[in-house]
Design an enzyme around this catalytic site. Structure first.
Site, PDB file in Angstrom:
ATOM      1  N   ASP A 170       5.401   6.625  -1.203  1.00  0.00           N
ATOM      2  CA  ASP A 170       3.945   6.636  -1.020  1.00  0.00           C
ATOM      3  C   ASP A 170       3.430   8.082  -1.015  1.00  0.00           C
ATOM      4  OD1 ASP A 170       1.406   5.684  -0.483  1.00  0.00           O
ATOM      5  OD2 ASP A 170       1.989   4.542   1.295  1.00  0.00           O
ATOM      6  N   ASP A 224      -4.525  -1.050  -2.891  1.00  0.00           N
ATOM      7  CA  ASP A 224      -4.499  -1.633  -1.545  1.00  0.00           C
ATOM      8  C   ASP A 224      -5.490  -2.783  -1.441  1.00  0.00           C
ATOM      9  OD1 ASP A 224      -2.487  -0.159  -0.494  1.00  0.00           O
ATOM     10  OD2 ASP A 224      -3.765   1.320   0.481  1.00  0.00           O
TER      11      ASP A 224
HETATM   12  C1  DGJ Z   1      -0.798   3.105   1.527  1.00  0.00           C
HETATM   13  C2  DGJ Z   1      -0.145   2.032   0.715  1.00  0.00           C
HETATM   14  O1  DGJ Z   1      -0.921   1.763  -0.411  1.00  0.00           O
HETATM   15  C3  DGJ Z   1       0.052   0.795   1.580  1.00  0.00           C
HETATM   16  O2  DGJ Z   1       0.589  -0.247   0.820  1.00  0.00           O
HETATM   17  C4  DGJ Z   1       0.939   1.150   2.737  1.00  0.00           C
HETATM   18  O3  DGJ Z   1       2.217   1.459   2.275  1.00  0.00           O
HETATM   19  C5  DGJ Z   1       0.351   2.308   3.534  1.00  0.00           C
HETATM   20  N1  DGJ Z   1       0.042   3.406   2.682  1.00  0.00           N
HETATM   21  C6  DGJ Z   1       1.308   2.746   4.607  1.00  0.00           C
HETATM   22  O4  DGJ Z   1       0.911   3.867   5.241  1.00  0.00           O
END
Ligand code: DGJ
Length: 689
Positions: free
Chosen positions: A447, A510
């Site tokens: 990430d 997200d």
């Molecule tokens: C952003 C990601 O897009 C989410 O799926 C998740 O992993 C969060 N970060 C975790 O901090």
């Protein structure tokens, strides 16, 4: 005709041919590379080199004539591919044709500036009916500064083209944009990642539909700051240029040192947008590791940072029961990572040791249970970042990007590690290596939850950061072959062909609202392959849209990407869990049919959203009706990609039917759906020829 063709006559003529296109240029008497054709296949022997009309004393040859790689200088006023600063302060480049090397599939044209620069332009014919272009710049002098260095320029002999790209932000990535080109359009990223806003490509067309019309497309394989410029000239052409962004960029080359630009893939079609998508998908898949992506369960939306060993084991047991093949523990398992009273999070990143409170016996009990349940185990990391409240930052405050004499801003409570420092690269590579060596981990979610900023004096770090990222991921994969690595940057912020060549799986957004996802998936699929489109089914009401969409629609929407589940399974009834298991099973059965992706036409006034996959052995139709409106009626679905003479068996209107591919593609089937958030999947099995 070979893929690369060269005619050495009065004029050198160069042709690079794929099945559906020819790309042709020549050398002028002044030693310039003059672009001649990017379009349908032609033979070099037929090429007529027409004179260039220098229209007036204001319209001069360097401006009027499209060139392969226009450098800064002379009468050039359009976007330039290369700008340098010589040690004497001079900036004009005079690139002269020197010669070429050619094989059956690759052409390299050599250009030279007597003041001390060599430029090699590379053209490679790809098996996916496209070409790849890139440039290699070599300095013959010490301290040549590159101020701007694009990968390629393309010329299209039309004005008023239609440009397709995307726009968006966190939670709203991949909203398709369609605009007429007027003047100059610049689509760029300055965030250090390829961006939630635009994506580094341009799809240009004339009167194109999914199945007809002329389309020129080019995409850059780079995951950092990028710049795509579409420029309509006053001489009836449209120029397209792609490359690393020259924003805040300066690369200094030592004598003899080279810089290789990231490559661009380019193609032309007269069969409309779908053909372009299929060829770009084939290119994307050729970069990606093989095999289906596993059905995954991810804990993020269920538990957020509140992960515990027992809680994750309970989720894993339910995930296995619904058929997940991979269980991924998301953020929160390491360091002292917990949100403060305001929900802000300033600790943990950088401290990649297992939190002893949340996991008193380490990760082993969880991983053992996940493996006993027949699933692979995956884990979340954010290796490029550090929180101020971490042991790592306390030990190495100088490891972050910062401006001398200034305070560095946090975003999401974190800093970006200066990945251009060898010590930081070593730390990150070692941390990942140990994590994967000490634990039975088959999948990493990588990430990156904030953009780069305040990078300090070095103006090459925007580029060097990404080079270091690619090198670390490649090193991890060499040492741990078979481990899949997912790219995520706060959702879909790091998706491009550069990332596709390095990572294996991609978190698209997200935003997990199933209706929003139909739009995201449609736009994403214009360029990037659905295999690289991870989609989860999550709880309702959705945390972003606050919409409550039925489970079936949520599954169907996620099933035409790589299916994942992110629901809090502990709160679901037995009946809901049984339904989840049924959909996962159905998805696994459909997976072999999900090869070529089609965005189908909806001829009805009603808001049907129709998508289809086709393969050698059949097809799958995904149909959605978000809302039944007043006077709603049926739609007629004409399938695509079938074998006209083959027979297909399918169930429709509760009846088993059989029809030829020809019939299904010409007449199609009537589909009448009712209610809100209605969705259906129809499977077509090829039963004979
Ligand atoms: C952003 C990601 O897009 C989410 O799926 C998740 O992993 C969060 N970060 C975790 O901090």
């Amino acid at each position: 005709m070979t893929a690369v063709e060269v005619l050495d006559g009065d004029h050198h003529l160069f042709g690079v041919h794929t099945t559906s296109m020819s790309y042709v240029f020549t050398v002028t008497a002044e030693g310039l590379l003059r672009h001649l054709h990017w379009g349908a296949p032609i033979a070099l022997a037929d090429v007529i080199i027409e004179p260039i009309w220098a229209l007036s004393t204001n319209d001069l040859i360097h401006d009027v004539m499209p060139q392969e790689y226009p450098p800064h200088g002379r009468f050039r006023y359009n976007e330039q591919c290369l700008m340098v600063r010589f040690p004497d302060g001079g900036r004009e480049l005079d690139l002269q044709y020197q010669g070429y090397d050619a094989t059956d599939t690759e052409l390299t044209v050599h250009l030279h500036d007597p003041k001390g620069v060599d430029v090699d332009l590379h053209y490679e014919v790809l098996a996916v009916d496209a070409i790849k272009r890139w440039a290699v710049i070599t300095s013959d002098v010490p301290g040549l500064v590159l101020e701007s260095v694009a990968s390629a320029q393309f010329a299209i002999p039309f004005q008023d083209l239609t440009l397709r790209n995307v726009e968006g932000r966190w939670g709203a990535e991949f909203q398709q944009t369609v605009q007429q080109v007027r003047g100059k359009i610049v689509l760029e990223s300055r965030h250090g990642i390829s961006n939630h806003h635009h994506s580094p490509y341009a799809v240009l067309s004339r009167e194109a539909t999914e199945t007809s019309g002329r389309v020129w497309a080019a995409a850059l394989a780079f995951s950092g700051n990028t710049k795509t410029v579409v420029e309509q000239t006053q001489y009836g052409q449209t120029l397209l240029q792609l490359g690393v962004n020259d924003f805040d960029l300066e690369l200094t080359l030592l004598e003899g040192e080279t810089f290789t630009t990231p490559p661009v893939v380019a193609l032309y079609s007269e069969q409309g947008l779908e053909d372009v998508s299929h060829r770009l998908h084939a290119f994307g898949r050729s970069l990606m590791s093989g095999g289906d992506r596993p059905v995954l369960y991810n804990s993020w939306e269920a538990t957020n940072f509140d992960v515990t060993c027992d809680g994750q084991i309970a989720l894993a047991e339910s995930a296995a029961a619904i058929g997940a093949e991979l269980f991924v523990v998301d953020d929160g398992w390491f360091g002292r990572r917990s949100p403060d009273a305001t929900g802000g999070i300033t600790d943990g990143l950088g401290d990649w040791w297992v939190d002893p409170v949340k996991f008193p016996d380490g990760l082993a009990p969880l991983i053992t249970r996940v493996r006993e349940l027949g699933m692979d185990f995956g884990i979340w990391v954010e290796p490029e970042m550090v929180n101020p409240d971490s042991d790592l930052f306390a030990e190495h405050p100088d490891w972050i990007y910062s401006e001398p004499g200034r305070t560095t801003d946090t975003a999401r409570g974190q800093y970006v590690l200066n990945l251009t420092l060898p010590a930081v690269q070593e730390f990150v590579a070692k941390m990942l290596d140990e994590l994967l060596t000490d634990n039975d981990i088959a999948y990493l979610k990588w990430d990156a939850n904030r953009p780069m900023s305040q990078v300090g004096p070095g103006r090459d770090v925007w580029l060097r950061h990404i080079e270091a990222l690619y090198a670390i991921v490649a090193q991890v994969k060499r040492r741990h072959p078979g481990v899949l690595i997912e790219a995520c940057a706060s959702g879909g912020g790091r998706i491009d062909f550069g990332a596709l060549a390095v990572f294996d799986d991609f978190w698209t957004s997200d935003n997990t609202d199933a209706l929003d996802r139909l739009e995201i998936h449609r736009a994403y699929s214009l360029v990037y392959p659905p295999k690289a489109m991870r989609a989860w089914v999550t709880d309702v009401p959705n945390f972003l849209s606050q919409r409550s969409i039925p489970l079936q629609f949520r599954f169907h929407s996620a099933m035409f990407g790589s299916l994942g589940v992110g629901c809090d399974l502990s709160t679901m009834s037995d009946d809901e869990l049984a339904q989840c298991a049924k959909y996962v099973e159905e998805y696994k059965a459909l997976r072999p049919l999900m090869d070529q992706f089609h965005r189908l036409e909806n001829p009805s006034r009603n808001d049907y959203r129709l998508f289809q996959y086709s393969s050698q052995s059949g097809a799958v139709l995904f149909a959605f009706l978000p809302q039944s409106r007043l006077g709603h009626t049926s739609t007629t679905v004409r399938l695509r990609g079938l074998e006209p003479s083959a027979r297909y068996r399918f169930t429709h209107d509760w009846q088993q039917r059989e029809a030829s591919g020809q019939y299904l593609m010409s007449r199609g089937i009537r589909l009448w759906m009712q209610g809100d958030y209605a969705s259906t999947i129809i499977r077509f099995d090829r039963v004979g020829n």
